[in-house]
Design an enzyme around this catalytic site. Sequence first.
Site, mmCIF file in Angstrom:
data_model
loop_
_atom_site.group_PDB
_atom_site.id
_atom_site.type_symbol
_atom_site.label_atom_id
_atom_site.label_comp_id
_atom_site.label_asym_id
_atom_site.label_seq_id
_atom_site.Cartn_x
_atom_site.Cartn_y
_atom_site.Cartn_z
ATOM 1 N N CYS A 68 0.891 -1.179 -0.125
ATOM 2 C CA CYS A 68 0.042 -0.560 0.156
ATOM 3 C C CYS A 68 0.631 1.245 0.359
ATOM 4 C CB CYS A 68 -1.248 -0.506 0.745
ATOM 5 S SG CYS A 68 -0.148 0.714 2.547
ATOM 6 N N SER A 103 -1.273 -0.382 16.480
ATOM 7 C CA SER A 103 -1.049 0.808 17.307
ATOM 8 C C SER A 103 -0.341 1.672 16.235
ATOM 9 C CB SER A 103 -0.417 0.699 18.561
ATOM 10 O OG SER A 103 0.325 -0.722 17.702
ATOM 11 N N ILE A 106 -0.562 1.912 9.342
ATOM 12 C CA ILE A 106 0.537 1.360 8.394
ATOM 13 C C ILE A 106 -0.073 1.206 7.008
ATOM 14 C CG2 ILE A 106 1.668 -0.383 10.674
ATOM 15 C CD1 ILE A 106 -0.296 -1.940 10.329
ATOM 16 N N HIS A 107 -1.595 1.705 7.154
ATOM 17 C CA HIS A 107 -1.462 1.448 5.702
ATOM 18 C C HIS A 107 -1.737 3.594 5.188
ATOM 19 C CE1 HIS A 107 -4.038 -0.283 2.912
ATOM 20 N NE2 HIS A 107 -5.034 1.005 2.968
ATOM 21 N N ASP A 122 -8.430 3.326 -2.633
ATOM 22 C CA ASP A 122 -7.946 2.813 -2.036
ATOM 23 C C ASP A 122 -7.502 1.749 -3.263
ATOM 24 O OD1 ASP A 122 -6.062 0.524 -0.868
ATOM 25 O OD2 ASP A 122 -7.637 1.148 1.002
ATOM 26 N N TYR A 208 9.252 -0.376 9.424
ATOM 27 C CA TYR A 208 8.643 -2.010 10.779
ATOM 28 C C TYR A 208 8.513 -2.883 10.222
ATOM 29 C CZ TYR A 208 5.045 -3.846 14.270
ATOM 30 O OH TYR A 208 4.701 -4.489 14.933
ATOM 31 N N SER A 287 -0.218 -14.743 8.644
ATOM 32 C CA SER A 287 -0.505 -14.564 7.145
ATOM 33 C C SER A 287 -1.869 -14.248 6.515
ATOM 34 C CB SER A 287 -1.300 -16.620 6.460
ATOM 35 O OG SER A 287 -0.954 -16.913 5.104
#
Length: 290
Positions: A68, A103, A106-107, A122, A208, A287
Amino acid sequence: MDIEAYFERIGYNNPVYTLDLATLTEVLQHQMRTIPFENLNMHCGEAMDLGLEATFDQIVRKKRGGWCLQVNHLLYWALTQMGFETTMLGGYVYIVPVSKYSSEMIHLLVQVTISDRNYIVDAAYGGSYQMWEPVELASGKDQPQVPAIFRLTEENETWYLDQIRREQHVPNQEFVNSDLLEKNTYRKIYSFTLQPRTIEDFEYANTYLQISPVSVFVNTSFCSLQTSEGVCCLIGSTIARRKFSYKENVDLVEFKNVSEEEIEDVLKTAFGVSLERKFVPKNGNLSFSI
Protein backbone atom coordinates in the site's frame (compact mmCIF):
# COMPACT_ATOMS: atom_id res chain seq x y z
CA MET A 1 8.01 10.37 -14.18
CA ASP A 2 5.38 10.54 -16.86
CA ILE A 3 1.62 10.32 -16.38
CA GLU A 4 1.28 8.90 -19.89
CA ALA A 5 3.58 6.02 -18.93
CA TYR A 6 1.34 5.38 -15.92
CA PHE A 7 -1.76 5.39 -18.14
CA GLU A 8 -0.07 2.90 -20.47
CA ARG A 9 0.88 0.69 -17.51
CA ILE A 10 -2.73 0.48 -16.29
CA GLY A 11 -4.24 0.31 -19.78
CA TYR A 12 -6.15 3.58 -19.44
CA ASN A 13 -6.75 4.94 -22.94
CA ASN A 14 -8.92 8.01 -22.46
CA PRO A 15 -6.94 11.08 -23.59
CA VAL A 16 -9.85 13.42 -22.80
CA TYR A 17 -11.23 12.91 -19.31
CA THR A 18 -13.41 14.82 -16.88
CA LEU A 19 -12.49 15.13 -13.22
CA ASP A 20 -15.61 13.34 -12.04
CA LEU A 21 -16.58 10.20 -10.14
CA ALA A 22 -16.81 8.11 -13.31
CA THR A 23 -13.21 8.92 -14.26
CA LEU A 24 -12.00 8.33 -10.71
CA THR A 25 -13.71 4.92 -10.68
CA GLU A 26 -12.28 4.02 -14.06
CA VAL A 27 -8.72 4.84 -13.03
CA LEU A 28 -9.10 2.89 -9.77
CA GLN A 29 -10.42 -0.17 -11.60
CA HIS A 30 -7.73 -0.05 -14.27
CA GLN A 31 -5.01 0.16 -11.63
CA MET A 32 -6.33 -2.58 -9.36
CA ARG A 33 -6.61 -5.01 -12.31
CA THR A 34 -3.10 -4.39 -13.64
CA ILE A 35 -0.94 -3.56 -10.61
CA PRO A 36 -0.69 -6.39 -8.05
CA PHE A 37 -0.73 -5.83 -4.31
CA GLU A 38 2.44 -7.75 -3.36
CA ASN A 39 5.49 -7.93 -1.11
CA LEU A 40 7.69 -10.13 -3.30
CA ASN A 41 10.78 -7.92 -2.90
CA MET A 42 10.99 -8.90 0.75
CA HIS A 43 11.15 -12.57 -0.20
CA CYS A 44 13.72 -11.98 -2.95
CA GLY A 45 16.22 -10.33 -0.61
CA GLU A 46 15.30 -6.78 -1.63
CA ALA A 47 13.87 -3.81 0.26
CA MET A 48 10.45 -2.23 -0.20
CA ASP A 49 11.40 1.35 -1.13
CA LEU A 50 9.19 4.24 -0.03
CA GLY A 51 10.42 6.85 -2.52
CA LEU A 52 8.10 7.85 -5.36
CA GLU A 53 10.78 7.63 -8.05
CA ALA A 54 11.74 4.11 -6.94
CA THR A 55 8.06 3.15 -6.73
CA PHE A 56 7.41 4.48 -10.24
CA ASP A 57 10.41 2.57 -11.57
CA GLN A 58 9.32 -0.68 -9.92
CA ILE A 59 5.63 -0.53 -10.80
CA VAL A 60 5.49 1.36 -14.09
CA ARG A 61 8.82 0.61 -15.78
CA LYS A 62 9.42 -2.90 -14.43
CA LYS A 63 5.72 -3.81 -14.46
CA ARG A 64 5.69 -5.03 -10.89
CA GLY A 65 3.32 -4.35 -8.03
CA GLY A 66 3.92 -3.28 -4.44
CA TRP A 67 2.28 -2.85 -1.07
CA CYS A 68 0.00 0.00 0.00
CA LEU A 69 2.82 2.43 0.78
CA GLN A 70 3.89 2.10 -2.85
CA VAL A 71 0.74 1.31 -4.83
CA ASN A 72 -1.48 3.92 -3.19
CA HIS A 73 1.38 6.45 -3.21
CA LEU A 74 1.54 5.99 -6.98
CA LEU A 75 -2.25 6.34 -7.23
CA TYR A 76 -2.13 9.53 -5.13
CA TRP A 77 0.54 10.96 -7.45
CA ALA A 78 -1.37 10.00 -10.61
CA LEU A 79 -4.70 11.42 -9.44
CA THR A 80 -2.97 14.64 -8.36
CA GLN A 81 -1.25 14.88 -11.74
CA MET A 82 -4.61 14.46 -13.45
CA GLY A 83 -5.98 17.42 -11.52
CA PHE A 84 -8.08 15.75 -8.83
CA GLU A 85 -8.22 17.33 -5.38
CA THR A 86 -6.41 14.72 -3.30
CA THR A 87 -5.36 14.19 0.31
CA MET A 88 -3.08 11.43 1.55
CA LEU A 89 -4.42 9.72 4.69
CA GLY A 90 -3.09 7.12 7.12
CA GLY A 91 -4.91 4.04 8.35
CA TYR A 92 -4.78 1.58 11.25
CA VAL A 93 -5.39 -1.98 10.08
CA TYR A 94 -7.77 -4.28 11.97
CA ILE A 95 -5.84 -7.33 13.19
CA VAL A 96 -8.23 -10.26 13.40
CA PRO A 97 -6.26 -12.61 15.73
CA VAL A 98 -6.10 -9.96 18.47
CA SER A 99 -9.42 -8.24 17.62
CA LYS A 100 -8.05 -4.71 17.57
CA TYR A 101 -6.66 -2.07 15.24
CA SER A 102 -2.91 -1.68 14.80
CA SER A 103 -1.30 0.73 17.23
CA GLU A 104 0.82 2.16 14.43
CA MET A 105 -0.33 3.89 11.25
CA ILE A 106 0.59 1.26 8.67
CA HIS A 107 -1.82 1.81 5.78
CA LEU A 108 -1.79 4.58 3.18
CA LEU A 109 -5.06 5.58 1.52
CA VAL A 110 -6.31 8.51 -0.55
CA GLN A 111 -9.18 10.96 -0.14
CA VAL A 112 -10.51 12.64 -3.27
CA THR A 113 -12.92 15.58 -3.23
CA ILE A 114 -15.32 16.00 -6.17
CA SER A 115 -18.04 18.67 -6.18
CA ASP A 116 -17.90 19.05 -2.38
CA ARG A 117 -18.22 15.29 -1.83
CA ASN A 118 -15.37 13.29 -0.34
CA TYR A 119 -14.43 9.75 -1.36
CA ILE A 120 -11.98 7.18 -0.04
CA VAL A 121 -9.93 5.62 -2.83
CA ASP A 122 -7.78 2.57 -2.08
CA ALA A 123 -6.15 0.36 -4.71
CA ALA A 124 -3.91 -1.56 -2.33
CA TYR A 125 -5.68 -3.52 0.35
CA GLY A 126 -5.79 -6.63 -1.78
CA GLY A 127 -7.60 -9.92 -1.58
CA SER A 128 -11.38 -9.87 -1.30
CA TYR A 129 -11.20 -6.77 0.92
CA GLN A 130 -10.35 -4.53 -2.02
CA MET A 131 -12.89 -1.84 -2.93
CA TRP A 132 -13.79 -1.73 -6.63
CA GLU A 133 -15.25 1.77 -6.48
CA PRO A 134 -14.51 4.88 -4.44
CA VAL A 135 -16.35 4.80 -1.11
CA GLU A 136 -18.20 7.99 -0.28
CA LEU A 137 -17.19 9.50 3.04
CA ALA A 138 -20.64 9.17 4.61
CA SER A 139 -21.17 7.68 8.06
CA GLY A 140 -23.53 4.72 8.39
CA LYS A 141 -24.29 4.41 4.69
CA ASP A 142 -24.20 0.91 3.15
CA GLN A 143 -22.40 1.08 -0.21
CA PRO A 144 -22.88 -2.13 -2.23
CA GLN A 145 -20.07 -3.06 -4.61
CA VAL A 146 -19.19 -6.21 -6.53
CA PRO A 147 -16.87 -7.63 -3.82
CA ALA A 148 -19.14 -6.84 -0.85
CA ILE A 149 -21.06 -4.09 0.90
CA PHE A 150 -18.73 -1.42 2.30
CA ARG A 151 -19.71 0.76 5.24
CA LEU A 152 -17.99 3.76 6.78
CA THR A 153 -18.80 4.82 10.33
CA GLU A 154 -17.52 7.94 12.06
CA GLU A 155 -17.02 8.15 15.83
CA ASN A 156 -15.23 11.05 17.51
CA GLU A 157 -13.47 12.09 14.28
CA THR A 158 -12.22 8.57 13.61
CA TRP A 159 -13.60 6.72 10.61
CA TYR A 160 -14.00 2.94 10.44
CA LEU A 161 -14.23 0.96 7.20
CA ASP A 162 -16.12 -2.34 7.46
CA GLN A 163 -17.27 -4.93 4.97
CA ILE A 164 -20.41 -7.08 4.84
CA ARG A 165 -19.63 -10.21 2.88
CA ARG A 166 -21.56 -12.97 1.13
CA GLU A 167 -21.70 -16.67 1.93
CA GLN A 168 -19.03 -18.78 0.25
CA HIS A 169 -18.52 -22.22 -1.25
CA VAL A 170 -15.16 -23.99 -1.06
CA PRO A 171 -15.01 -27.13 -3.25
CA ASN A 172 -11.62 -28.26 -1.89
CA GLN A 173 -12.52 -29.53 1.58
CA GLU A 174 -8.87 -29.46 2.59
CA PHE A 175 -9.14 -25.68 2.87
CA VAL A 176 -12.55 -25.28 4.51
CA ASN A 177 -10.97 -24.62 7.91
CA SER A 178 -7.78 -23.04 6.59
CA ASP A 179 -6.51 -19.73 7.97
CA LEU A 180 -6.24 -18.66 4.34
CA LEU A 181 -10.04 -18.52 4.13
CA GLU A 182 -11.87 -15.48 5.49
CA LYS A 183 -14.74 -16.81 7.59
CA ASN A 184 -16.34 -13.62 8.90
CA THR A 185 -19.36 -12.22 7.09
CA TYR A 186 -18.96 -8.89 8.89
CA ARG A 187 -15.34 -7.81 8.65
CA LYS A 188 -13.63 -4.76 10.12
CA ILE A 189 -10.93 -3.54 7.74
CA TYR A 190 -9.21 -0.39 9.01
CA SER A 191 -9.69 2.94 10.76
CA PHE A 192 -8.37 6.37 9.82
CA THR A 193 -8.71 10.07 10.49
CA LEU A 194 -8.92 12.91 8.00
CA GLN A 195 -5.60 14.40 9.09
CA PRO A 196 -3.53 15.05 5.94
CA ARG A 197 -0.35 13.00 5.71
CA THR A 198 2.85 13.06 3.69
CA ILE A 199 4.84 10.04 2.54
CA GLU A 200 7.46 10.87 5.19
CA ASP A 201 4.86 10.05 7.85
CA PHE A 202 5.08 6.41 6.76
CA GLU A 203 8.85 5.98 7.10
CA TYR A 204 8.53 4.20 10.44
CA ALA A 205 5.83 1.86 9.12
CA ASN A 206 7.87 1.10 6.01
CA THR A 207 10.80 -0.03 8.15
CA TYR A 208 8.76 -1.74 10.86
CA LEU A 209 6.74 -3.86 8.44
CA GLN A 210 9.94 -5.16 6.83
CA ILE A 211 11.79 -6.16 10.00
CA SER A 212 9.31 -6.92 12.78
CA PRO A 213 8.95 -10.64 13.57
CA VAL A 214 5.22 -10.06 14.12
CA SER A 215 4.75 -8.40 10.72
CA VAL A 216 2.54 -10.44 8.40
CA PHE A 217 4.67 -9.16 5.52
CA VAL A 218 7.77 -10.75 7.06
CA ASN A 219 5.97 -13.99 7.82
CA THR A 220 4.19 -14.46 4.50
CA SER A 221 4.83 -13.77 0.83
CA PHE A 222 1.84 -12.74 -1.21
CA CYS A 223 0.69 -11.41 -4.55
CA SER A 224 -2.91 -10.35 -5.17
CA LEU A 225 -4.63 -9.05 -8.31
CA GLN A 226 -8.25 -8.20 -8.97
CA THR A 227 -9.82 -9.81 -12.04
CA SER A 228 -12.99 -9.16 -14.02
CA GLU A 229 -14.83 -11.78 -11.91
CA GLY A 230 -13.10 -11.59 -8.55
CA VAL A 231 -9.57 -11.85 -7.23
CA CYS A 232 -6.54 -14.12 -7.56
CA CYS A 233 -3.95 -14.45 -4.78
CA LEU A 234 -0.68 -16.30 -4.34
CA ILE A 235 -0.19 -16.72 -0.59
CA GLY A 236 3.05 -18.52 0.13
CA SER A 237 2.87 -21.44 -2.29
CA THR A 238 -0.94 -21.62 -2.39
CA ILE A 239 -2.90 -20.01 -5.19
CA ALA A 240 -6.40 -18.91 -4.25
CA ARG A 241 -9.16 -17.57 -6.48
CA ARG A 242 -12.44 -16.02 -5.39
CA LYS A 243 -15.28 -15.55 -7.88
CA PHE A 244 -17.76 -13.03 -6.58
CA SER A 245 -21.45 -14.02 -6.72
CA TYR A 246 -20.89 -17.18 -8.76
CA LYS A 247 -24.47 -17.85 -7.72
CA GLU A 248 -26.92 -15.71 -5.78
CA ASN A 249 -25.29 -14.30 -2.64
CA VAL A 250 -22.52 -16.93 -2.73
CA ASP A 251 -18.85 -16.59 -3.69
CA LEU A 252 -16.81 -19.47 -5.07
CA VAL A 253 -13.39 -19.85 -3.43
CA GLU A 254 -10.84 -22.27 -4.89
CA PHE A 255 -7.42 -23.19 -3.52
CA LYS A 256 -4.51 -25.09 -5.01
CA ASN A 257 -1.02 -25.74 -3.69
CA VAL A 258 1.67 -25.13 -6.30
CA SER A 259 5.18 -26.53 -6.44
CA GLU A 260 8.31 -24.39 -6.31
CA GLU A 261 8.87 -25.18 -9.99
CA GLU A 262 5.44 -23.78 -10.87
CA ILE A 263 5.76 -20.50 -8.97
CA GLU A 264 7.57 -18.55 -11.69
CA ASP A 265 4.98 -19.48 -14.30
CA VAL A 266 2.09 -18.67 -11.93
CA LEU A 267 3.52 -15.21 -11.25
CA LYS A 268 3.86 -14.52 -14.97
CA THR A 269 0.53 -15.90 -16.16
CA ALA A 270 -1.76 -14.89 -13.28
CA PHE A 271 -0.14 -11.62 -12.20
CA GLY A 272 2.07 -10.49 -15.09
CA VAL A 273 5.10 -10.43 -12.77
CA SER A 274 8.66 -11.39 -13.71
CA LEU A 275 11.23 -11.28 -10.92
CA GLU A 276 14.91 -10.41 -11.27
CA ARG A 277 16.02 -12.38 -8.21
CA LYS A 278 15.22 -15.79 -6.80
CA PHE A 279 11.91 -15.82 -4.96
CA VAL A 280 11.48 -17.93 -1.83
CA PRO A 281 7.76 -18.32 -1.05
CA LYS A 282 6.85 -18.22 2.63
CA ASN A 283 3.66 -18.86 4.56
CA GLY A 284 4.26 -18.48 8.27
CA ASN A 285 2.02 -18.44 11.31
CA LEU A 286 0.84 -14.94 10.44
CA SER A 287 -0.86 -15.07 7.07
CA PHE A 288 -3.23 -13.38 4.68
CA SER A 289 -6.72 -14.61 3.89
CA ILE A 290 -8.97 -14.35 0.89
